[in-house]
Motif scaffolding. Structure first.
Motif, mmCIF file in Angstrom:
data_model
loop_
_atom_site.group_PDB
_atom_site.id
_atom_site.type_symbol
_atom_site.label_atom_id
_atom_site.label_comp_id
_atom_site.label_asym_id
_atom_site.label_seq_id
_atom_site.Cartn_x
_atom_site.Cartn_y
_atom_site.Cartn_z
ATOM 1 N N PRO A 277 24.060 36.895 -12.245
ATOM 2 C CA PRO A 277 23.988 38.301 -12.191
ATOM 3 C C PRO A 277 22.365 38.891 -11.744
ATOM 4 C CG PRO A 277 25.158 37.866 -14.035
ATOM 5 C CD PRO A 277 24.599 36.934 -13.588
ATOM 6 N N LEU A 278 22.245 39.510 -10.806
ATOM 7 C CA LEU A 278 21.024 40.166 -10.607
ATOM 8 C C LEU A 278 21.162 41.878 -10.560
ATOM 9 C CD1 LEU A 278 19.627 38.094 -7.978
ATOM 10 C CD2 LEU A 278 19.224 37.801 -10.407
ATOM 11 N N GLU B 109 14.940 41.142 -8.119
ATOM 12 C CA GLU B 109 15.092 39.891 -8.977
ATOM 13 C C GLU B 109 15.593 38.748 -8.419
ATOM 14 O OE1 GLU B 109 16.302 42.168 -13.136
ATOM 15 O OE2 GLU B 109 17.835 40.989 -11.900
ATOM 16 N N ILE B 110 15.572 38.806 -6.806
ATOM 17 C CA ILE B 110 16.109 37.699 -6.262
ATOM 18 C C ILE B 110 15.267 36.436 -6.129
ATOM 19 C CG2 ILE B 110 14.988 37.965 -3.977
ATOM 20 C CD1 ILE B 110 18.231 37.605 -2.930
ATOM 21 N N GLY B 111 13.976 36.650 -6.675
ATOM 22 C CA GLY B 111 13.267 35.522 -6.825
ATOM 23 C C GLY B 111 13.500 34.517 -7.806
ATOM 24 N N ARG B 112 14.440 35.050 -8.824
ATOM 25 C CA ARG B 112 14.973 34.349 -10.014
ATOM 26 C C ARG B 112 16.053 33.480 -9.521
ATOM 27 N NH1 ARG B 112 17.759 38.099 -13.445
ATOM 28 N NH2 ARG B 112 18.069 36.106 -14.787
ATOM 29 N N SER C 10 12.249 37.592 0.834
ATOM 30 C CA SER C 10 11.661 38.922 0.655
ATOM 31 C C SER C 10 12.403 40.072 1.357
ATOM 32 C CB SER C 10 10.283 38.715 1.039
ATOM 33 O OG SER C 10 10.038 38.552 2.472
ATOM 34 N N ALA C 11 13.117 39.671 2.436
ATOM 35 C CA ALA C 11 13.881 40.762 2.918
ATOM 36 C C ALA C 11 14.811 41.408 2.293
ATOM 37 C CB ALA C 11 14.641 40.284 4.205
ATOM 38 N N LEU C 12 15.346 40.733 1.082
ATOM 39 C CA LEU C 12 16.578 41.254 0.461
ATOM 40 C C LEU C 12 15.797 41.638 -0.837
ATOM 41 C CD1 LEU C 12 19.035 38.127 0.669
ATOM 42 C CD2 LEU C 12 19.474 40.524 1.090
ATOM 43 N N GLU C 13 14.640 41.689 -1.134
ATOM 44 C CA GLU C 13 14.052 42.417 -2.188
ATOM 45 C C GLU C 13 14.496 44.008 -2.065
ATOM 46 O OE1 GLU C 13 10.022 41.420 -2.222
ATOM 47 O OE2 GLU C 13 10.465 39.389 -3.158
ATOM 48 N N SER C 14 14.553 44.615 -1.068
ATOM 49 C CA SER C 14 14.921 46.032 -1.007
ATOM 50 C C SER C 14 16.455 46.411 -1.137
ATOM 51 C CB SER C 14 14.364 46.872 0.315
ATOM 52 O OG SER C 14 15.239 45.771 1.404
ATOM 53 N N GLU D 124 24.591 35.895 -7.587
ATOM 54 C CA GLU D 124 24.601 34.521 -6.750
ATOM 55 C C GLU D 124 25.602 33.531 -7.399
ATOM 56 O OE1 GLU D 124 20.938 31.197 -5.661
ATOM 57 O OE2 GLU D 124 20.945 32.023 -7.741
ATOM 58 N N MET D 125 26.408 33.080 -6.351
ATOM 59 C CA MET D 125 27.311 32.009 -6.696
ATOM 60 C C MET D 125 27.137 30.845 -6.322
ATOM 61 S SD MET D 125 31.478 32.471 -5.473
ATOM 62 C CE MET D 125 32.761 31.506 -5.680
ATOM 63 N N GLY D 126 26.971 29.770 -7.135
ATOM 64 C CA GLY D 126 26.383 28.521 -6.872
ATOM 65 C C GLY D 126 27.268 27.368 -7.552
ATOM 66 N N ARG D 127 26.996 26.168 -7.055
ATOM 67 C CA ARG D 127 27.432 24.756 -7.382
ATOM 68 C C ARG D 127 28.921 24.848 -7.436
ATOM 69 N NH1 ARG D 127 22.722 22.695 -7.309
ATOM 70 N NH2 ARG D 127 22.094 21.098 -8.760
ATOM 71 N N PHE D 128 29.582 25.555 -6.318
ATOM 72 C CA PHE D 128 30.797 25.714 -6.362
ATOM 73 C C PHE D 128 31.476 24.394 -5.980
ATOM 74 C CE2 PHE D 128 34.949 26.013 -4.307
ATOM 75 C CZ PHE D 128 35.607 27.306 -5.002
#
Length: 249
Positions: free
Chosen positions: A72-73, A78-81, A91-95, A102-106
């Protein structure tokens, strides 16, 4: 606490280190199976410590048939985490000012073909999205193997129909990428073949209105090609949202 029981399958949060180890073992089988290397048997990284892990099990046997993790962010700043930020310039998503996950390793056990597994996994994620007020899901969606030519129709369809809005478009960061929007600019996809080649997770994202980066990262460590995938929750078609919530409920 996220928990969901539907028919043959049960989704729940990992309850401790042993559950995480089981997820890592399934991930190794799905992503690294057959590769003899130091530490073979578990797929683990530093993000496992900061993520929440979800297990989908066969209710009758307790066998782990699917797993994923999420981070969760509070907002795009916080997307750099995120795991994805290692591979994409985001960086476009920082705004983006709403809560994100983030959903991962599915992954699904290679021997399992039941579509209900995917439905239960998405139902569990939908319950979390609703309860936490998440406004965007994102992650990396993977194609097996690193030879882009095998997936040209799928990439051509992504280029033609599913590229990210310019305001959110990830830029290139990884050293080895396939710039499919550029390379396949003139290619018209064979739609039937493209859908057959599309990984199930990515296909589900796209059915809900998701979008992708204009390039794929060549990840030789996991033997995959992956695209950044984003989904704004408010963009999910109403009928699709009702179907997901019916499972989640």
């Amino acid at each position: 606490m996220l928990a969901l029981s539907k028919g043959r399958y049960v989704a729940r949060l990992a309850a401790g280190a042993e559950d995480v180890r089981r997820a890592q073992a399934l991930r190794w089988l799905a992503f690294r199976g057959g590769h003899a290397e130091e530490g073979a048997g578990l797929d683990a990284d530093d993000f496992d410590r900061i993520c929440t892990h979800v297990l989908v099990e066969d209710a009758a046997t307790g066998e782990l048939v699917c797993c994923f993790r999420f981070l969760p962010l509070t907002h795009g700043g916080e997307i750099g985490r995120s795991y994805s930020a290692q591979f994409y310039e985001l960086s476009a998503l920082e705004s983006f000012d709403g809560p994100m996950v983030e959903m991962g390793r599915f992954c699904i056990h290679p021997d399992r073909r039941d579509p209900d597994i995917l439905r239960v996994a998405w139902g569990a994620m939908t319950r979390h999205v609703d309860e936490a007020g998440v406004e965007m899901l994102f992650g990396c969606s993977s194609f097996h193997g690193t030879e882009a030519e095998a997936y040209h129709d799928a990439f051509a369809m992504l280029k033609e129909r599913h590229l990210a809005p310019k305001r959110w478009l990830p830029r290139v960061k990884a050293p080895n990428v396939f710039r499919f929007a550029q390379k396949l600019a003139l290619r018209k996809p064979d739609a039937k073949r493209a859908l057959l080649l599309m990984p199930p997770l990515l296909r589900t994202y796209l059915m809900m209105g998701g979008w992708v980066s204009d390039h794929a990262v060549v990840d030789r460590d996991l033997n995959t090609l992956h695209v950044f995938t984003g989904l704004e929750i408010r963009a999910i078609p109403p009928a699709r949202a009702r179907a997901l919530r019916a499972v989640a409920g």
